[in-house]
Design a protein around this motif. Structure first.
Motif, PDB file in Angstrom:
ATOM      1  N   GLU A 352      35.788  28.600  15.153  1.00  0.00           N
ATOM      2  CA  GLU A 352      34.473  27.419  15.834  1.00  0.00           C
ATOM      3  C   GLU A 352      35.300  26.014  15.824  1.00  0.00           C
ATOM      4  N   ALA A 353      35.500  25.358  15.697  1.00  0.00           N
ATOM      5  CA  ALA A 353      35.925  24.675  15.687  1.00  0.00           C
ATOM      6  C   ALA A 353      37.691  24.222  15.862  1.00  0.00           C
ATOM      7  N   THR A 354      38.075  25.314  15.933  1.00  0.00           N
ATOM      8  CA  THR A 354      39.792  25.277  16.111  1.00  0.00           C
ATOM      9  C   THR A 354      39.557  25.326  17.593  1.00  0.00           C
ATOM     10  N   LEU A 355      39.119  26.187  18.305  1.00  0.00           N
ATOM     11  CA  LEU A 355      38.592  26.636  19.792  1.00  0.00           C
ATOM     12  C   LEU A 355      37.575  25.761  20.221  1.00  0.00           C
ATOM     13  N   LEU A 356      36.716  25.118  19.586  1.00  0.00           N
ATOM     14  CA  LEU A 356      36.034  24.120  20.823  1.00  0.00           C
ATOM     15  C   LEU A 356      36.475  22.765  20.743  1.00  0.00           C
ATOM     16  N   SER A 357      37.810  23.182  19.668  1.00  0.00           N
ATOM     17  CA  SER A 357      38.316  21.424  19.763  1.00  0.00           C
ATOM     18  C   SER A 357      39.640  20.884  20.348  1.00  0.00           C
ATOM     19  N   GLU A 358      40.078  22.520  20.963  1.00  0.00           N
ATOM     20  CA  GLU A 358      41.293  22.947  22.206  1.00  0.00           C
ATOM     21  C   GLU A 358      40.769  22.463  23.475  1.00  0.00           C
ATOM     22  N   PRO A 359      41.916  20.914  23.844  1.00  0.00           N
ATOM     23  CA  PRO A 359      40.933  20.120  24.881  1.00  0.00           C
ATOM     24  C   PRO A 359      41.275  20.464  26.720  1.00  0.00           C
ATOM     25  N   HIS A 360      42.031  21.821  26.434  1.00  0.00           N
ATOM     26  CA  HIS A 360      43.217  21.968  27.786  1.00  0.00           C
ATOM     27  C   HIS A 360      43.082  23.655  27.632  1.00  0.00           C
ATOM     28  N   ILE A 361      41.445  24.092  27.377  1.00  0.00           N
ATOM     29  CA  ILE A 361      40.434  25.034  27.699  1.00  0.00           C
ATOM     30  C   ILE A 361      39.746  25.457  29.432  1.00  0.00           C
ATOM     31  N   LEU A 362      40.670  26.483  29.832  1.00  0.00           N
ATOM     32  CA  LEU A 362      39.786  26.170  31.659  1.00  0.00           C
ATOM     33  C   LEU A 362      38.742  27.787  31.354  1.00  0.00           C
ATOM     34  N   ASN A 363      37.432  27.453  32.036  1.00  0.00           N
ATOM     35  CA  ASN A 363      36.625  28.432  32.441  1.00  0.00           C
ATOM     36  C   ASN A 363      35.752  29.243  31.362  1.00  0.00           C
ATOM     37  N   LEU A 364      35.396  28.106  29.861  1.00  0.00           N
ATOM     38  CA  LEU A 364      34.932  28.070  28.335  1.00  0.00           C
ATOM     39  C   LEU A 364      33.750  27.940  28.655  1.00  0.00           C
ATOM     40  N   CYS A 365      32.844  29.273  28.692  1.00  0.00           N
ATOM     41  CA  CYS A 365      31.647  29.307  28.733  1.00  0.00           C
ATOM     42  C   CYS A 365      30.558  28.989  27.536  1.00  0.00           C
ATOM     43  N   THR A 366      30.799  27.648  26.842  1.00  0.00           N
ATOM     44  CA  THR A 366      30.077  27.368  26.222  1.00  0.00           C
ATOM     45  C   THR A 366      29.471  26.546  25.978  1.00  0.00           C
ATOM     46  N   ILE A 367      28.475  26.141  25.384  1.00  0.00           N
ATOM     47  CA  ILE A 367      27.289  24.924  25.663  1.00  0.00           C
ATOM     48  C   ILE A 367      28.353  23.695  25.199  1.00  0.00           C
ATOM     49  N   PRO A 368      28.545  22.090  25.195  1.00  0.00           N
ATOM     50  CA  PRO A 368      29.207  21.036  25.028  1.00  0.00           C
ATOM     51  C   PRO A 368      28.918  20.373  23.010  1.00  0.00           C
ATOM     52  N   PHE A 369      30.289  20.768  22.961  1.00  0.00           N
ATOM     53  CA  PHE A 369      30.940  20.614  21.662  1.00  0.00           C
ATOM     54  C   PHE A 369      31.498  19.188  21.420  1.00  0.00           C
ATOM     55  N   ILE A 370      30.027  18.118  20.422  1.00  0.00           N
ATOM     56  CA  ILE A 370      30.891  17.019  20.553  1.00  0.00           C
ATOM     57  C   ILE A 370      31.795  16.426  19.120  1.00  0.00           C
ATOM     58  N   HIS A 371      31.595  16.967  18.509  1.00  0.00           N
ATOM     59  CA  HIS A 371      31.878  16.875  17.466  1.00  0.00           C
ATOM     60  C   HIS A 371      31.796  17.461  15.690  1.00  0.00           C
ATOM     61  N   ALA A 372      32.653  17.408  14.867  1.00  0.00           N
ATOM     62  CA  ALA A 372      32.356  18.752  13.321  1.00  0.00           C
ATOM     63  C   ALA A 372      33.209  18.083  13.008  1.00  0.00           C
ATOM     64  N   THR A 373      31.928  18.085  11.649  1.00  0.00           N
ATOM     65  CA  THR A 373      32.251  16.909  10.121  1.00  0.00           C
ATOM     66  C   THR A 373      32.335  17.981   8.687  1.00  0.00           C
ATOM     67  N   ILE A 374      31.886  17.285   8.042  1.00  0.00           N
ATOM     68  CA  ILE A 374      31.926  17.842   5.902  1.00  0.00           C
ATOM     69  C   ILE A 374      30.581  17.518   5.908  1.00  0.00           C
ATOM     70  N   MET A 375      29.887  17.470   5.466  1.00  0.00           N
ATOM     71  CA  MET A 375      28.518  16.841   5.170  1.00  0.00           C
ATOM     72  C   MET A 375      28.125  18.190   3.638  1.00  0.00           C
ATOM     73  N   ASP A 376      28.160  17.215   2.066  1.00  0.00           N
ATOM     74  CA  ASP A 376      28.284  17.581   1.473  1.00  0.00           C
ATOM     75  C   ASP A 376      29.158  19.058   1.152  1.00  0.00           C
ATOM     76  N   GLY A 377      30.436  18.909   1.192  1.00  0.00           N
ATOM     77  CA  GLY A 377      30.904  20.390   1.124  1.00  0.00           C
ATOM     78  C   GLY A 377      30.472  21.046   2.136  1.00  0.00           C
TER      79      GLY A 377
END
Length: 587
Positions: A352-377
Motif C-alpha cells: 500500500e505504501a509503495t503505491l500511495l507514495s508514488e508521486p506520478h500516478i494519474l486518476n487514482l481513486c484513493t483517500i489522501p495519503f499523507i504519511h507512512a511510519t513504523i510505530m513500535d515495530g
C-alpha cells in the motif's frame, strides 16, 4: 491437566512435564532413540578423532611414546590402516544411527499424537509433533552426552573441565541477570537469541583454548595426548551445549502447540491472543490517549487542543484503524484515518505504501495519503480523508463495479511499472504453459478437450493481444468497508494492500450485462486516456475473460475455466482477423 498447566508457571517445569509425559507413554522407543542419538554423537566424535591420530602416527618415525602401550604391539603401517578402517566404521555407525533415529522419531511422534485421542488440532500438527519429539529426545541425549563427556574430561584433564563448567555457570548467571533486567520490555527475536547462543559457544571454546595454551606454557604443563583429547572434548561440549539450549528455546516457543498435542487435557486456546497481545496493547484506552495526539501533532505540525478517537472497521484481518477528529484552538476540526498493520500484514502495508507514495500516478481513486511510519515495530499509515462515508452494504456490488471502471482511468507511472514488472508477473505471464498444463490434465477426462486444444493453438496470439493493452491499477479485492462515497457520488478506496497492474478490462465481472456496457466504458476511457484510442470493446472483453480465467486457475475451478475458453478463442480470432487482412493486402 496439571502437567500442562504447570507450563504456564515455569518453563523448566514445563520441559520436565513434557519429558515425563513422553517417557511414560513410550519409554522403550524414547530410550532407544536416546541410545541411537548417543551412539551417533560418540561415533561422530570417534570418526573425527581417529583420523587425527592416524595422521600423527604416519608422520612419526615410530609409534609415539604417548600412544597407549597396547598400540605398540602392532606394526606402524598396520596400526595406521587399522585406525583408518576404525574411522570409516565409526562414520558408518554414525550414519546408521542417524537413519534409525529419524525413522523411530516419526513413529514415536505418531504414537504420542494418537495416544492423546484428539481430533486434528491445527494444520501441520504431524510435522510439529515430529520436530518436537526429535528435539526433546535430542535434548535428553545431549544431557547424558554432556554428563559423560564432562566426566571423561574431568578424568583426563581436571583443570580444563573445571574451567568449562565455570564458564557455563557464569553465562547462566549473566543470562538470568539480563532476563531480569529486560522483564516487562519487548523480548529479542529468536534469530538474535540463536546468534547469541552460538557466539557464547564459540567464545567458550576460545576461553577454554586460551586456558589450555596458558597451561601448556606453565612450569608444569600437561601431557600432549590429554591436551589433544581435551581440545576435542571441549569442542564437543560447547557444540552440544549450544544445540541443547537452542532446542530448549524452540520447544518453549511452541509450548502451546506441543501441550495441545501431547497432553490429553490441554486445548489449543489463547494462542492467537498470546501472539497478538503486543499488537492489541497499542489500542488500549491509555495507550491511544498517549500515542494518537503525539502522532497527529507531529504529522500535521498543528497545535491541536483536542482529539476525538473512534474505532474504524477496516475490513481486513489484523489491520486496525482509528478515526481521529482533531480540533485546533480556533474550533476548526480536521479528520484523520490511522491504520496500523500487525506484523503478519507487513507485506500488505508495504504494498500500500509503495503505491500511495508514488508521486506520478494519474486518476487514482484513493483517500489522501499523507504519511507512512513504523510505530513500535508495526507499519502505520495516516490518511487525511474529506469524509468517512462508507457505501451502504446493500449497494456494495454496484459501487464496486463502478470503482473498478473508474480505476481503469488510472495511469501508472513508468517507475511504478518498472518496479512491478521486475517483481511480479503480469496477466499474460500468469497464463503461462505451466499453469495451463494443469488445466489441460484436468480437461483430458472431460468434454472440454477440444475447446482446450483450440485455445492452446491461439495462446500466443492471446498473450500478444493482452500485451498491447494499456495497464491500469487494479484493486479487485476491495471490500464494503473500504469504499467511501461522497455527497456528489465520487468513490474512493481506503485499502490498497492487494493492488496489481492489469490490462484495462481486467477485473470486470463477467455477466450478461457486461458486454452491452463496454461501448460506454470504452468512450469514457478514450476521453480520459490517450493510450486507449486503438482499443476496442472486444479488447476489454478479452481482458476481462483472461483475468477471470486466471482467477479460476488459481482456485482450481477447472470446469468453470473450460467454459469460458471458447469465448476467449473466438475473441482472439476476431481481433487477429484485421491484422491478417492487412497482411494479405500488403502482399
Amino acid at each position: 491437566m496439571s502437567e500442562a498447566k504447570s507450563a504456564n508457571q515455569n518453563s523448566g517445569r514445563w520441559i520436565y512435564s513434557v519429558a515425563s509425559k513422553v517417557t511414560r507413554n513410550i519409554p522403550g522407543l524414547t530410550l532407544t532413540i536416546i541410545i541411537c542419538t548417543l551412539a551417533a554423537q560418540i561415533s561422530l566424535l570417534a570418526a573425527s578423532y581417529l583420523p587425527l591420530k592416524a595422521i600423527i602416527l604416519i608422520g612419526s618415525p615410530s609409534i609415539p611414546s604417548y600412544f597407549p602401550e597396547y598400540f605398540k604391539a602392532f606394526e606402524q603401517r598396520e596400526l595406521f590402516v587399522g585406525l583408518c578402517l576404525a574411522a570409516i566404521a565409526f562414520y558408518l555407525l554414525y550414519l546408521a544411527s542417524e537413519s534409525i533415529t529419524k525413522k523411530l522419531t516419526v513413529l514415536g511422534s505418531e504414537k504420542l499424537v494418537s495416544n492423546s485421542s484428539k481430533l486434528i488440532v491445527f494444520d501441520g500438527q504431524d510435522d510439529v509433533a515430529r520436530k518436537a519429539y526429535l528435539r526433546l529426545t535430542r535434548s535428553l541425549a545431549a544431557v547424558v552426552f554432556l554428563a559423560l563427556t564432562i566426566a571423561a574430561l574431568g578424568f583426563i584433564y581436571l583443570e580444563l573441565s573445571v574451567a568449562v563448567i565455570s564458564f557455563w555457570l557464569l553465562m547462566g548467571v549473566v543470562a538470568r541477570a539480563i532476563t531480569a533486567l529486560k522483564k516487562g520490555h519487548s523480548s529479542s527475536t529468536s534469530e538474535a537469541t540463536y546468534e547469541l547462543v552460538n557466539s557464547m559457544g564459540s567464545f567458550g571454546f576460545l576461553a577454554a583454548f586460551s586456558y589450555l595454551a596458558y597451561d601448556l606454557l606453565s612450569d608444569t604443563p600437561p601431557s600432549l595426548l590429554p591436551a589433544i583429547i581435551g581440545v576435542l572434548l571441549t569442542r564437543q561440549i560447547m557444540q552440544r551445549a549450544t544445540l541443547l539450549i537452542q532446542d530448549v528455546i524452540l520447544l518453549k516457543e511452541q509450548r502451546l502447540q506441543i501441550s495441545a498435542l501431547f497432553f490429553s487435557g490441554h486445548k489449543l486456546i489463547g494462542e492467537t491472543k498470546s501472539k497478538a497481545t503486543r499488537f492489541w496493547n497499542i489500542f488500549t484506552k491509555t495507550q491511544i490517549d498517549n500515542w494518537v495526539p503525539a502522532l497527529v501533532n507531529s504529522i500535521a505540525q498543528k497545535p491541536y487542543t483536542e482529539h476525538c478517537v473512534n474505532w474504524h472497521q477496516s475490513g481486513v484481518h489484523d489491520v486496525f484503524a482509528l478515526e481521529v477528529n482533531s480540533k485546533n484552538s480556533l474550533g476548526a476540526t480536521d479528520t484523520y484515518l490511522i491504520k496500523i498493520f500487525n506484523t503478519t500484514r507487513s507485506t500488505l502495508a508495504i504494498n500500500e505504501a509503495t503505491l500511495l507514495s508514488e508521486p506520478h500516478i494519474l486518476n487514482l481513486c484513493t483517500i489522501p495519503f499523507i504519511h507512512a511510519t513504523i510505530m513500535d515495530g508495526f507499519h502505520c499509515h495516516i490518511f487525511r480523508p474529506e469524509h468517512l462515508n462508507k457505501v451502504p452494504a446493500i449497494e456494495f456490488g454496484t459501487h464496486q463495479l463502478e470503482l473498478t471502471k473508474r480505476l481503469m482511468r488510472s495511469i501508472p507511472s513508468p517507475s511504478l511499472v518498472q518496479k512491478y514488472t521486475r517483481s511480479r508477473p503480469l496477466l499474460w505471464d500468469r497464463l503461462n504453459d505451466s499453469a495451463l498444463a494443469n488445466l489441460g490434465e484436468a480437461l483430458e477426462i472431460s468434454k472440454h478437450q477440444e475447446a482446450f486444444r483450440a485455445f492452446m493453438r491461439d495462446i500466443e496470439n492471446t498473450r500478444y493481444l493482452l500485451r498491447t493493452l494499456p495497464l491500469h491499477i487494479c484493486n479487485s479485492q476491495v471490500g464494503k468497508d473500504q469504499i467511501f462515497i461522497s455527497s456528489t457520488g465520487a468513490l474512493t478506496a481506503s485499502y490498497w494492500g492487494n493492488w496489481s497492474l492489469e490490462p484495462i478490462g481486467a477485473s470486470l465481472h463477467i455477466s450478461k450485462k457486461l458486454e452491452p456496457s463496454l461501448p460506454a466504458l470504452l468512450l469514457d476511457l478514450q476521453a480520459q486516456r490517450d493510450d486507449t484510442q486503438a482499443v476496442t470493446a472486444q479488447h476489454l472483453y478479452l481482458s476481462a475473460l483472461c483475468f477471470q480465467l486466471d482467477q479460476l486457475l488459481v482456485r482450481q475451478n477447472y470446469i468453470s475455466a473450460a467454459e469460458i475458453l471458447p469465448q476467449i478463442s473466438n475473441l482472439t480470432s476476431a481481433l487477429n482477423r484485421p491484422v491478417l487482412e492487412v497482411a494479405i493486402c500488403n502482399v
